[in-house]
Design a protein around this motif. Structure first.
Motif, PDB file in Angstrom:
ATOM      1  N   GLN A 299      35.683  94.778 -21.728  1.00 35.99           N
ATOM      2  CA  GLN A 299      36.756  95.434 -22.491  1.00 35.99           C
ATOM      3  C   GLN A 299      37.181  96.734 -21.805  1.00 35.99           C
ATOM      4  OE1 GLN A 299      36.290  95.774 -26.706  1.00 35.99           O
ATOM      5  NE2 GLN A 299      34.936  94.001 -26.828  1.00 35.99           N
ATOM      6  N   GLU A 300      36.190  97.437 -21.278  1.00 36.16           N
ATOM      7  CA  GLU A 300      36.491  98.690 -20.585  1.00 36.16           C
ATOM      8  C   GLU A 300      37.384  98.417 -19.369  1.00 36.16           C
ATOM      9  OE1 GLU A 300      32.899 101.033 -19.691  1.00 36.16           O
ATOM     10  OE2 GLU A 300      34.162 102.028 -18.186  1.00 36.16           O
TER      11      GLU A 300
ATOM     12  N   LEU B 236      37.694 102.811 -24.828  1.00 36.99           N
ATOM     13  CA  LEU B 236      38.330 104.041 -24.342  1.00 36.99           C
ATOM     14  C   LEU B 236      37.326 105.172 -24.183  1.00 36.99           C
ATOM     15  CD1 LEU B 236      41.726 104.233 -26.195  1.00 36.99           C
ATOM     16  CD2 LEU B 236      41.370 104.763 -23.795  1.00 36.99           C
TER      17      LEU B 236
ATOM     18  N   ALA C  23      39.348  98.455 -28.656  1.00 33.44           N
ATOM     19  CA  ALA C  23      39.895  99.302 -27.597  1.00 33.44           C
ATOM     20  C   ALA C  23      39.426 100.748 -27.738  1.00 33.44           C
ATOM     21  CB  ALA C  23      41.416  99.232 -27.617  1.00 33.44           C
TER      22      ALA C  23
ATOM     23  N   LEU D 215      46.897  98.533 -27.268  1.00 33.57           N
ATOM     24  CA  LEU D 215      45.796  98.037 -26.443  1.00 33.57           C
ATOM     25  C   LEU D 215      45.141  96.845 -27.134  1.00 33.57           C
ATOM     26  CD1 LEU D 215      44.148 101.393 -25.298  1.00 33.57           C
ATOM     27  CD2 LEU D 215      45.193  99.694 -23.811  1.00 33.57           C
ATOM     28  N   ASN D 216      44.826  97.035 -28.410  1.00 31.59           N
ATOM     29  CA  ASN D 216      44.178  95.952 -29.147  1.00 31.59           C
ATOM     30  C   ASN D 216      45.043  94.707 -29.187  1.00 31.59           C
ATOM     31  OD1 ASN D 216      41.587  96.831 -29.882  1.00 31.59           O
ATOM     32  ND2 ASN D 216      42.424  98.170 -31.469  1.00 31.59           N
TER      33      ASN D 216
ATOM     34  N   VAL E 139      46.310 102.847 -29.157  1.00 30.84           N
ATOM     35  CA  VAL E 139      45.142 101.995 -29.367  1.00 30.84           C
ATOM     36  C   VAL E 139      45.590 100.670 -29.975  1.00 30.84           C
ATOM     37  CG1 VAL E 139      42.954 101.769 -30.602  1.00 30.84           C
ATOM     38  CG2 VAL E 139      43.608 103.977 -29.607  1.00 30.84           C
TER      39      VAL E 139
ATOM     40  N   VAL F 148      40.969  97.830 -20.596  1.00 31.78           N
ATOM     41  CA  VAL F 148      41.657  99.070 -20.945  1.00 31.78           C
ATOM     42  C   VAL F 148      42.040  99.820 -19.667  1.00 31.78           C
ATOM     43  CG1 VAL F 148      41.394 101.327 -22.055  1.00 31.78           C
ATOM     44  CG2 VAL F 148      40.535  99.273 -23.187  1.00 31.78           C
TER      45      VAL F 148
ATOM     46  N   MET G 273      44.775  92.977 -25.822  1.00 31.53           N
ATOM     47  CA  MET G 273      43.458  92.477 -25.412  1.00 31.53           C
ATOM     48  C   MET G 273      43.074  91.267 -26.262  1.00 31.53           C
ATOM     49  SD  MET G 273      41.898  96.229 -24.837  1.00 31.53           S
ATOM     50  CE  MET G 273      40.171  95.856 -24.833  1.00 31.53           C
TER      51      MET G 273
END
Lengths: 214, 258, 214
Positions: A19-20, A53, A49, A39-40, A36, A23, A43
């Motif tokens: 996940q990192e 982060l 996220a 991002l979510n 955020v 991002v 993903m």
């Protein structure tokens, strides 16, 4: 929902390290801050996220680029101490007049603020060019209308303003706390003229006073 | 103000003139007051408003002497400061309504302090690291698969300008289609289909126009166009033949023998 | 690099970790891939960009972005396996057409408003394509039916609309007076009529589509 555990096994969220990376990839690819929520949304299902982060931010501490918060969004920006390397990238920003800079500062520190209040603080009428310029640069935008007679529009600063000046939020404006503690951000009407602002906003010929350049 | 100025007077006068020449550089009376207050060399919180009022009034006096035009707001401020000065100097009149001289003076001091604070804040803001100067965004944002779908966008300024544009149209008139005077091709086709069967020989197209559409020019034009279009359509289908003897001569039609 | 020790004594090069940061920042902020020669030219005297690049490259191994060679130059790029995340970057933004923005403005200022009212205000008929587009963008939606003969549907703006324009409510839109103050009402030459007929084409049958509730 009895099938929730099943669903989870079907759409298992990737490990935090993955996940990192995601991002990281998204923030690197975008010149604009990304929220955020965005991002979510981009993903895979089940990702967090916000947590990714936090890890990513730590990883870039002290590096040539940094993970910074801009209002509700996040971005990667170069470390300010390396600005000297970037002559090639430097963009000549439009030179702001003293009036524009002061107006911007007043909006930032007093937001949401009406035009009449800005004028009250500066002691002169605000030229229309000044506000236009700040709107056009997308450093300010319209906020909620004030619930006073005349319902004047208010101005607030934008995410782009925060991004430009490297502020995480408007609360991080330099000296904000001290100014507030000193009462210098209070709206204090002229004694004996409590409702002066409202009258001004209400007046029919308000438009005219902005037509004439000071 | 004396005719024969002594030496220090000349100096003071030159200073005052320099100030006055600079009057365009001030952003209004509050800015000027802030500048004048610096000559007191004290913290803004301990400023003598009375002294400041006197300095301002002296400045306006000088400007008048030099026959300089001062903007109206400078004169309004002068009048207000003269009033404030008298309030501060005279013992308070108990019958008088409204705020005391001290309250007004305190407010003026507050305004000056607030303006100064905002100037300092502006300077601090501009002294910060700025994007595009001290730190930078991604120079090469990636777009892997472009032109997937179009997203339409507009700014608030576009929206406001559009609205302003609509609201300032002076030739504004609602568009209303006059349906009474329109004869459609579909109607003409329907009509012609029934009629051509009867006409064995060449007939003028104009004679096919329905009752009530032959006189009024607007209606006649519409009906003629519709019927002409309909004959072309029928000719295309091979139902009729049409001919025209000359340019602008009547158009004649007849049923095609099959 | 035989002359390195000599030069180093004169202009001491920054430590390799600092050089790595510099390369990182330059590659990040540059609009184009950067050659080693370019890097060296931009970095302080005595730096070894090639070595710093090797370190940086290693550091980004397995990360969400990578340091890659593009011809003779170097750039930071998304890791190939994360390309799927970049889909959001693929949208092409286009300005809304004049007809659409005008229709939208009328709905925003006059909501709830029927199609007939929009046409009356604009002075031209509104094509169904325009309304469809705004509906599809989810900037407008159907409001309550008007309790007048024919019970026409009305249009109102959506939360998406407010979000896009940074408004807290449609009431925060500046009024005519404020538009004038902002210089939006007077500076424009009177628009000609040239574009007035643009959307008359399908006015025949468009009435129907608005009768039925979605």
């Amino acid at each position: 929902m009895t099938d929730a555990p099943q669903e989870q096994s079907l759409f298992e969220a990737p490990p935090m390290a993955a996940q990192e990376r995601m991002v990281e990839a998204i923030l690197f690819a975008s010149a604009e801050p990304v929220t955020v929520a965005d991002l979510n949304a981009r993903m895979p299902h089940g990702c967090d996220a916000a947590e990714a982060l936090t890890h990513l931010r730590k990883r870039y501490e002290g590096r040539g680029v940094r993970v910074v918060r801009v209002g509700e969004a996040w971005a990667i920006r170069t470390a300010p101490d390396l600005g000297f390397l970037m002559q090639k990238e430097t963009v000549e920003t439009r030179k702001l007049s003293r009036a524009a800079i002061e107006t911007l500062a007043i909006i930032a520190y007093h937001q949401p603020v009406t035009r009449a209040e800005i004028e009250e603080i500066r002691g002169v009428s605000v030229s229309r060019g000044t506000v236009d310029q700040l709107l056009e640069m997308e450093w300010i935008r319209f906020g909620r209308r004030r619930m006073t007679p005349g319902r004047p529009v208010t101005f607030v600063v934008t995410q782009d303003f925060l991004d430009h000046f490297g502020l995480e939020s408007a609360r991080d404006l330099p000296g904000l706390k001290e100014l507030r503690a000193a009462g210098l951000l209070d709206s204090r009407p002229m004694p004996g003229r409590e409702d002066r602002d409202e009258e001004r906003d209400d007046s029919e010929d308000q438009g005219d006073m902005f037509e004439q350049e000071p | 103000m004396s005719e024969q100025p002594d030496l220090p007077g000349v100096e003071a006068r030159l200073a005052a003139e320099a100030l006055i020449v600079d009057v365009d550089g001030f952003e209004g009376p509050l800015d000027l007051l802030l500048m004048l207050s610096r000559t007191q060399k004290v913290d803004l919180r301990r400023i003598s408003v009375l002294q400041l009022a006197q300095q301002y009034l002296a400045f306006v006096e000088k400007a008048k002497e030099l026959r300089l035009e001062l903007a109206a707001d400078y004169l309004v401020m002068a009048a207000w400061l003269a009033f404030l000065k008298s309030r501060l100097l005279l013992p308070p009149d108990p019958t008088e309504q409204g705020p005391s001289g001290e309250e007004l003076a305190a407010h003026l001091a507050f305004q000056l302090e607030r303006l100064q604070a905002m100037r300092d804040a502006a300077a601090q803001l501009m002294a910060r690291d700025q994007r595009g100067r001290d730190f930078f965004a991604r120079g090469l944002p990636e777009d892997v698969m472009r032109v997937r779908h179009v997203r339409y966008t507009a700014t608030l300024l576009d929206l406001m300008q559009a609205y302003a544009r609509i609201r300032t149209r002076d030739d504004f008139r609602p568009y209303v289609m006059d349906r009474d005077a329109v004869y459609t091709m579909e109607e003409a086709l329907e009509r012609m289909r029934g009629l051509v069967g009867y006409a064995g020989d060449w007939t003028d197209l104009a004679s096919y126009l329905p009752e009530g559409w032959q006189v009024d020019p607007v209606r006649r034009r519409s009906a003629t166009a519709a019927h002409f279009a309909a004959t072309l359509e029928l000719a295309k289908r091979g139902a009729i033949e049409l001919r025209q003897g000359d340019t602008f001569a009547p158009i004649q039609i007849r049923r095609k023998e099959t």
